[in-house]
Design a protein around this motif. Structure first.
Motif, mmCIF file in Angstrom:
data_model
loop_
_atom_site.group_PDB
_atom_site.id
_atom_site.type_symbol
_atom_site.label_atom_id
_atom_site.label_comp_id
_atom_site.label_asym_id
_atom_site.label_seq_id
_atom_site.Cartn_x
_atom_site.Cartn_y
_atom_site.Cartn_z
ATOM 1 N N GLU A 101 53.335 22.764 92.365
ATOM 2 C CA GLU A 101 51.995 22.450 92.842
ATOM 3 C C GLU A 101 51.126 22.118 91.619
ATOM 4 O O GLU A 101 50.179 22.839 91.287
ATOM 5 C CB GLU A 101 51.443 23.628 93.657
ATOM 6 C CG GLU A 101 50.513 23.168 94.743
ATOM 7 C CD GLU A 101 50.295 24.222 95.837
ATOM 8 O OE1 GLU A 101 49.465 23.942 96.711
ATOM 9 O OE2 GLU A 101 50.935 25.293 95.793
ATOM 10 N N PRO A 102 51.457 21.016 90.929
ATOM 11 C CA PRO A 102 50.803 20.708 89.657
ATOM 12 C C PRO A 102 49.417 20.097 89.844
ATOM 13 O O PRO A 102 49.071 19.668 90.943
ATOM 14 C CB PRO A 102 51.749 19.674 89.027
ATOM 15 C CG PRO A 102 52.336 18.966 90.197
ATOM 16 C CD PRO A 102 52.485 20.011 91.273
ATOM 17 N N VAL A 103 48.646 20.056 88.751
ATOM 18 C CA VAL A 103 47.307 19.451 88.810
ATOM 19 C C VAL A 103 47.351 17.978 88.390
ATOM 20 O O VAL A 103 46.334 17.290 88.483
ATOM 21 C CB VAL A 103 46.294 20.232 87.949
ATOM 22 C CG1 VAL A 103 46.137 21.651 88.505
ATOM 23 C CG2 VAL A 103 46.707 20.252 86.488
ATOM 24 N N GLU A 104 48.481 17.492 87.938
ATOM 25 C CA GLU A 104 48.680 16.050 87.747
ATOM 26 C C GLU A 104 50.171 15.757 87.854
ATOM 27 O O GLU A 104 51.005 16.648 87.700
ATOM 28 C CB GLU A 104 48.047 15.554 86.439
ATOM 29 C CG GLU A 104 48.491 16.293 85.203
ATOM 30 C CD GLU A 104 49.497 15.495 84.400
ATOM 31 O OE1 GLU A 104 50.043 14.501 84.934
ATOM 32 O OE2 GLU A 104 49.738 15.864 83.252
ATOM 33 N N ILE A 105 50.496 14.504 88.152
ATOM 34 C CA ILE A 105 51.905 14.186 88.459
ATOM 35 C C ILE A 105 52.447 13.062 87.570
ATOM 36 O O ILE A 105 53.395 12.377 87.950
ATOM 37 C CB ILE A 105 52.078 13.794 89.948
ATOM 38 C CG1 ILE A 105 51.114 12.639 90.314
ATOM 39 C CG2 ILE A 105 51.881 15.004 90.859
ATOM 40 C CD1 ILE A 105 51.496 11.883 91.563
ATOM 41 N N THR A 106 51.851 12.903 86.395
ATOM 42 C CA THR A 106 52.275 11.829 85.503
ATOM 43 C C THR A 106 53.778 11.883 85.224
ATOM 44 O O THR A 106 54.457 10.849 85.211
ATOM 45 C CB THR A 106 51.486 11.907 84.178
ATOM 46 O OG1 THR A 106 50.101 12.062 84.502
ATOM 47 C CG2 THR A 106 51.672 10.652 83.354
ATOM 48 N N ALA A 107 54.293 13.087 85.033
ATOM 49 C CA ALA A 107 55.713 13.230 84.681
ATOM 50 C C ALA A 107 56.633 12.821 85.827
ATOM 51 O O ALA A 107 57.798 12.491 85.603
ATOM 52 C CB ALA A 107 56.003 14.682 84.279
#
Lengths: 264, 264
Positions: A101-107
């Protein structure tokens, strides 16, 4: 940054604060005049069947925008925004399991990912409040209660499942206004699908919602049911898509568009 | 079968007569209470980009139904119908060239073909007539005039091109009613996109339409422009799709759905 500081910011500044990690909370109450959207990201391989599912089931799945594969920019709803960073919290599902449940999904971003922005009930809730109508779940400090119904969506490819509804209670004399106000926003689930009689939707016990939290009905209140944006999430789970990214419940994407732009 | 005999048939019988080759003419005036639809058939390879084009340009390209690849049955709009035989006349384009205008397309059908049914202005024209408003092109016995505008559609994959509009003239005092009546049918192009001032849409000469036929404007009439279903046909031509099948202009698919089902 506090919610009260956030509340008054223009949408691009709100998204910038979210992108910078300064705000990771729910978006209810922020940018009340702006359209907020559900986010679904899928591999392009599944995109046609999913879009077809949405077109076949427009009440639970009203499509506001579909991005080009690989582009994280919602060019129509918020030019310059980045869907990889501008949502306060995401949910990443790998092979149907919640992987984080990340705060960004760039990876997680890939060149074959397509993002769908779907209408959200915040728009009609704002309109109900503006008309002096109450929101029981807000007054009671709870998430809106949601129920799996006995109505099947029209399937499309691997996507299928029941319609999920949200419930808000109103008095008999309020119901005509509730129907007509929410019906002005067909791109945000529109008018209710059912008024009263939970059993008619296959709902056995209002005090035990399948998602969200129960709300108390006052004497004389009738449960009113709207098609709900959790419906496509259930259909996606049934489809066995290897990678799906959504917003975390209540943590929506804030667009530039004004609610009245979608009013009919 | 004559048009007057056809006019009163229920939609399934109308389609059966068309399927049997008993009627191959235009469908305007038939089944006035029923929704008629534009037909576009494409290989599945192009279907996602085309559906995305429609979602991005809902005024000219309002999607009523998308079939499963290989299925010629529009299960939502006319269960039991067959899109290979139930349109009075088709146009088949191979590599962008008109290859034929057959009365059925069974020989062209493939398992990878997807059919799109798009809303058509007949629905709002019926509503205008019912409200006592005139249709100049019908009175003058012409096809509605259509114009290529200077407004670009939002592209999607290989699909791009200008918005095409149809024009109907009305008096200044009629225009508010014309706007509100047609605005009730967003799935049939909805309210006009432009009232008056053809130059504002890049239209130089109303007497020279790009499609259809010119109509005479009476003293005091103002041209009113609606997004038009020829728009997706132009975009498809630009996309270089190897096989495209559409209805022949004016020869629409007659559905089971009643016009008021789409009224808001």
């Amino acid at each position: 940054m506090s919610v009260s500081e956030m509340r008054e910011l223009p949408p691009a500044e709100l998204r910038a604060a979210i992108r910078a990690g300064e705000y990771t909370g729910p978006t209810g109450g922020l940018a009340r005049r702006r359209v907020q959207a559900n986010l679904v990201i899928l591999p392009e391989e599944y995109a046609f069947d999913f879009l077809k599912f949405c077109v076949r089931n427009p009440k639970p799945c009203p499509v506001l925008e579909v991005t080009d594969a690989g582009s994280p920019e919602p060019a129509a709803l918020a030019p310059g925004a980045d869907l990889r960073t501008d949502v306060p919290r995401y949910r990443v599902y790998e092979d149907g399991r919640l992987a984080g449940e990340p705060v960004e999904i760039t990876a997680y971003w890939r060149r074959d990912l397509v993002a769908f922005l779907l209408g959200c009930s915040f728009t009609f809730e704002t309109a109900l409040l503006a008309a002096g109508l109450r929101l029981a779940h807000v007054e009671q400090g709870r998430n809106v209660p949601m129920y799996v119904t006995n109505r099947e969506c029209v399937p499309s490819g691997p996507f299928s499942g029941p319609m999920v509804v949200s419930m808000r209670p109103y008095r008999a004399d309020e119901i005509p206004r509730v129907v007509s106000i929410t019906g002005r926003y067909p791109a945000m689930h529109g008018a209710p699908v059912h008024v009263g009689d939970p059993a008619g939707l296959g709902i056995g016990d209002l005090s035990r919602p399948d998602f969200g939290e129960p709300v108390e009905l006052e004497e004389g209140q009738i449960p009113v049911f709207w098609a709900c944006g959790v419906t496509p999430q259930v259909a996606i789970r049934n489809a066995g898509v290897p990678l799906v990214i959504t917003h975390s419940p209540g943590h929506m994407f804030i667009t530039d568009r004004l609610n009245p732009e979608y009013e009919i």
